[in-house]
Design a protein around this motif. Sequence first.
Motif, PDB file in Angstrom:
ATOM      1  N   ALA A  53      24.137   1.496   1.316  1.00 60.14           N
ATOM      2  CA  ALA A  53      24.132   2.771   0.960  1.00 60.14           C
ATOM      3  C   ALA A  53      24.507   3.407  -0.163  1.00 60.14           C
ATOM      4  O   ALA A  53      23.963   4.219  -1.535  1.00 60.14           O
ATOM      5  N   SER A  54      25.745   2.284  -0.496  1.00 57.05           N
ATOM      6  CA  SER A  54      25.854   2.515  -2.192  1.00 57.05           C
ATOM      7  C   SER A  54      25.448   2.983  -3.483  1.00 57.05           C
ATOM      8  O   SER A  54      25.438   3.347  -4.085  1.00 57.05           O
ATOM      9  N   LEU A  55      24.827   1.489  -2.866  1.00 53.94           N
ATOM     10  CA  LEU A  55      23.823   0.636  -4.081  1.00 53.94           C
ATOM     11  C   LEU A  55      22.595   1.780  -3.622  1.00 53.94           C
ATOM     12  O   LEU A  55      21.646   2.144  -5.291  1.00 53.94           O
ATOM     13  N   LEU A  56      22.207   2.531  -2.924  1.00 54.04           N
ATOM     14  CA  LEU A  56      21.180   3.596  -2.834  1.00 54.04           C
ATOM     15  C   LEU A  56      21.322   4.638  -3.977  1.00 54.04           C
ATOM     16  O   LEU A  56      21.031   5.345  -4.847  1.00 54.04           O
ATOM     17  N   SER A  57      22.649   5.374  -3.949  1.00 58.27           N
ATOM     18  CA  SER A  57      22.796   6.332  -4.248  1.00 58.27           C
ATOM     19  C   SER A  57      23.221   5.235  -5.967  1.00 58.27           C
ATOM     20  O   SER A  57      23.054   6.842  -7.081  1.00 58.27           O
ATOM     21  N   VAL A  58      23.741   4.551  -6.151  1.00 52.19           N
ATOM     22  CA  VAL A  58      24.295   4.487  -7.913  1.00 52.19           C
ATOM     23  C   VAL A  58      22.530   4.847  -8.332  1.00 52.19           C
ATOM     24  O   VAL A  58      21.924   4.802  -9.720  1.00 52.19           O
ATOM     25  N   THR A  59      21.630   3.836  -7.438  1.00 52.90           N
ATOM     26  CA  THR A  59      19.768   3.847  -7.765  1.00 52.90           C
ATOM     27  C   THR A  59      19.398   5.101  -8.304  1.00 52.90           C
ATOM     28  O   THR A  59      18.826   5.676  -9.475  1.00 52.90           O
ATOM     29  N   VAL A  60      19.542   5.804  -7.671  1.00 54.26           N
ATOM     30  CA  VAL A  60      19.423   7.522  -7.829  1.00 54.26           C
ATOM     31  C   VAL A  60      19.884   8.182  -8.624  1.00 54.26           C
ATOM     32  O   VAL A  60      19.172   8.985  -9.372  1.00 54.26           O
ATOM     33  N   ALA A 116      16.633  -4.655  -1.409  1.00 55.81           N
ATOM     34  CA  ALA A 116      15.340  -3.718  -0.777  1.00 55.81           C
ATOM     35  C   ALA A 116      16.174  -2.295  -1.277  1.00 55.81           C
ATOM     36  O   ALA A 116      15.157  -1.606  -1.764  1.00 55.81           O
ATOM     37  N   TRP A 117      17.059  -1.855  -1.255  1.00 55.97           N
ATOM     38  CA  TRP A 117      17.565  -0.575  -0.626  1.00 55.97           C
ATOM     39  C   TRP A 117      18.156   0.413  -2.214  1.00 55.97           C
ATOM     40  O   TRP A 117      18.323   1.068  -2.500  1.00 55.97           O
ATOM     41  N   ALA A 118      18.080  -1.109  -3.276  1.00 57.94           N
ATOM     42  CA  ALA A 118      17.779  -1.244  -4.990  1.00 57.94           C
ATOM     43  C   ALA A 118      16.525  -0.417  -5.259  1.00 57.94           C
ATOM     44  O   ALA A 118      16.141   0.149  -6.612  1.00 57.94           O
ATOM     45  N   LEU A 119      15.447  -0.867  -4.666  1.00 59.67           N
ATOM     46  CA  LEU A 119      14.145  -0.672  -5.311  1.00 59.67           C
ATOM     47  C   LEU A 119      13.777   0.230  -4.021  1.00 59.67           C
ATOM     48  O   LEU A 119      12.326   0.938  -4.779  1.00 59.67           O
ATOM     49  N   ILE A 120      14.007   0.793  -3.138  1.00 62.31           N
ATOM     50  CA  ILE A 120      12.868   1.538  -2.237  1.00 62.31           C
ATOM     51  C   ILE A 120      13.012   3.080  -2.725  1.00 62.31           C
ATOM     52  O   ILE A 120      11.884   3.483  -3.347  1.00 62.31           O
ATOM     53  N   PRO A 121      14.030   3.313  -3.576  1.00 59.55           N
ATOM     54  CA  PRO A 121      14.205   4.628  -4.145  1.00 59.55           C
ATOM     55  C   PRO A 121      13.716   4.753  -5.524  1.00 59.55           C
ATOM     56  O   PRO A 121      13.059   5.157  -6.222  1.00 59.55           O
ATOM     57  N   VAL A 122      13.202   3.581  -5.882  1.00 57.29           N
ATOM     58  CA  VAL A 122      12.782   3.436  -7.423  1.00 57.29           C
ATOM     59  C   VAL A 122      10.996   3.532  -6.762  1.00 57.29           C
ATOM     60  O   VAL A 122      10.501   4.573  -7.247  1.00 57.29           O
ATOM     61  N   CYS A 123      10.602   3.206  -6.084  1.00 60.73           N
ATOM     62  CA  CYS A 123       9.933   3.493  -5.447  1.00 60.73           C
ATOM     63  C   CYS A 123       9.162   4.658  -4.844  1.00 60.73           C
ATOM     64  O   CYS A 123       7.937   5.399  -5.122  1.00 60.73           O
ATOM     65  N   GLY A 124      10.167   5.827  -4.493  1.00 57.66           N
ATOM     66  CA  GLY A 124       9.869   6.767  -4.453  1.00 57.66           C
ATOM     67  C   GLY A 124      10.150   7.679  -5.650  1.00 57.66           C
ATOM     68  O   GLY A 124      10.660   9.344  -5.355  1.00 57.66           O
ATOM     69  N   LEU A 125       9.933   7.378  -6.963  1.00 55.96           N
ATOM     70  CA  LEU A 125      10.161   7.945  -7.975  1.00 55.96           C
ATOM     71  C   LEU A 125      10.144   9.364  -8.533  1.00 55.96           C
ATOM     72  O   LEU A 125      10.766   9.584  -8.570  1.00 55.96           O
ATOM     73  N   LEU A 160      14.568  10.359   4.130  1.00 53.99           N
ATOM     74  CA  LEU A 160      14.042   8.767   5.040  1.00 53.99           C
ATOM     75  C   LEU A 160      15.120   8.148   4.954  1.00 53.99           C
ATOM     76  O   LEU A 160      14.821   6.741   5.825  1.00 53.99           O
ATOM     77  N   THR A 161      15.539   8.289   3.526  1.00 50.82           N
ATOM     78  CA  THR A 161      16.447   6.686   3.601  1.00 50.82           C
ATOM     79  C   THR A 161      17.530   7.531   3.755  1.00 50.82           C
ATOM     80  O   THR A 161      18.563   6.583   4.180  1.00 50.82           O
ATOM     81  N   VAL A 162      18.453   8.548   3.071  1.00 51.91           N
ATOM     82  CA  VAL A 162      19.911   8.286   3.153  1.00 51.91           C
ATOM     83  C   VAL A 162      20.354   9.350   5.098  1.00 51.91           C
ATOM     84  O   VAL A 162      20.893   8.291   5.733  1.00 51.91           O
ATOM     85  N   MET A 163      19.325  10.414   5.756  1.00 51.81           N
ATOM     86  CA  MET A 163      19.357  10.676   6.732  1.00 51.81           C
ATOM     87  C   MET A 163      19.034   9.923   8.005  1.00 51.81           C
ATOM     88  O   MET A 163      19.936   9.262   8.795  1.00 51.81           O
ATOM     89  N   SER A 164      18.387   8.268   7.708  1.00 50.59           N
ATOM     90  CA  SER A 164      17.731   7.274   8.869  1.00 50.59           C
ATOM     91  C   SER A 164      19.042   6.406   8.824  1.00 50.59           C
ATOM     92  O   SER A 164      19.039   5.167   9.944  1.00 50.59           O
ATOM     93  N   PHE A 165      19.555   5.830   7.398  1.00 49.32           N
ATOM     94  CA  PHE A 165      20.466   5.056   6.952  1.00 49.32           C
ATOM     95  C   PHE A 165      21.247   4.492   8.437  1.00 49.32           C
ATOM     96  O   PHE A 165      21.551   3.659   8.769  1.00 49.32           O
ATOM     97  N   GLY A 166      22.028   5.185   9.058  1.00 49.13           N
ATOM     98  CA  GLY A 166      23.341   5.202   9.859  1.00 49.13           C
ATOM     99  C   GLY A 166      22.613   4.653  10.788  1.00 49.13           C
ATOM    100  O   GLY A 166      23.135   3.698  11.749  1.00 49.13           O
ATOM    101  N   ALA A 167      21.050   4.704  11.036  1.00 49.95           N
ATOM    102  CA  ALA A 167      20.537   4.529  12.852  1.00 49.95           C
ATOM    103  C   ALA A 167      20.620   3.137  12.765  1.00 49.95           C
ATOM    104  O   ALA A 167      20.319   2.794  14.082  1.00 49.95           O
TER     105      ALA A 167
END
Length: 415
Positions: free
Chosen positions: A71-78, A125-134, A44-51
């Motif tokens: 998207a890079s921030l998302l990867s770093v957070t993960v 937001a994109w740094a926090l969203i993956p944390v929320c889905g920990l 839901l985060t990775v595959m939808s981001f481009g749209a």
Amino acid sequence: MTTMDKPARPIRAGEAPSGTDRESTGWRTAIASLLGLTVGPSVLTVMSFGAFIAPLHREFGWGVSDIGLAASLLSVTVMIISPVQGYLVDRYGGRRLILMSSPVFGLSLMAMYFLPGNLSVFYLAWALIPVCGLGLWPVSYLRLTAGWFERKLGFALGVANSGIGVGTVLVPVLTAWLIGAFGWRAAFVGLGAVALLAFPVAFFFITEPTPRKTDVQTGGDTLKISARRRPFWLILGAFLLLGLVGSSITVYQIPLLLDAGVPEGIANLVPVALGLALIVARVATGWLLDRFSASVVMSFNLAGGLVSVLLFAAGPNVVTGLIAAALAGLLIGSEFDVLSYLVPRHFGRAAYGKIYGIAFSAFQVGGAVASSAVSASRDSYGSYTPAMLTLAVVCVICAGLFMCLGPYRYDAVHG
């Protein structure tokens, strides 16, 4: 009434079964994990981001590269949270983490409805969203599934992992439809509602495994002991390289095709071939892992990846682009089947979550490097060819690392 005459007591949600109920409960958990991963943050985060890039660019005037930085921030957070998740899964169990994370993650996506025109808030937001889905990243589901199986471990993990492939095909289509029909803000709400489905799936159908007296489900090496052994570092190195290859192809397959002159409408459909191949690879790789060495299986898939990047390097047309995407999908689809299988076979299950989380972080490091390195290659040489040729060499080195792993220490016969 004798013991044999007594009716069987139904198994309650989350309760560990015994005897003949064990295998059926294991498969129920594997299929539920498939569904959970289909609506998890990996998709839901990775595959939808481009749209969302074009709508955000139109509304706020942000540059495409500025949006892409999220998207890079998302990867770093993960990368940062994966070892934390692994530790928590080993300590508290995957089911509990899934139930706690699902509503928080769903609400975090819905909160994007209120996104202001402030780029800093967008990044936060994109740094926090993956944390929320920990608790919803793959290791929770894969450790749960692995705990029920020994001899059919590979196939069961392949079934569970195929959920990411299903989501890879469905979520981009769903996201595009939501944005087109209701706008990007409502699309985030819709994706958040989809994410909430993980809660009832986990509550009613996932059961936390408990070992039988004859099992070694909780046995194995600690993280400290594992880190002293050569396979640990070979696996980390291999998945760092796999992150480079997989992320490069996933992110840049459409620009590669556009550079080669493939019409945009056709180029945008090519990733479907990758997604369908990914689904096949998840299940097929799992089946193969129960019959052949993971080193052999992964080397074969890396050979396909080698052909894929060479086709991309040559400047693909529609046909060769489809072949390259399908071969890449077979490689990308096998990566985490192999990782989730290698951990219990080489190190046992005592530190399954921790080891998986560290290897997953290594993969994310490779992905983060790929995002900038491939674009830098394009800017410097006016072509993606040098980057693709470099990835061909990476495929060969990665296959060599897998072939050096040696025999399993915790084979199925010990379980």
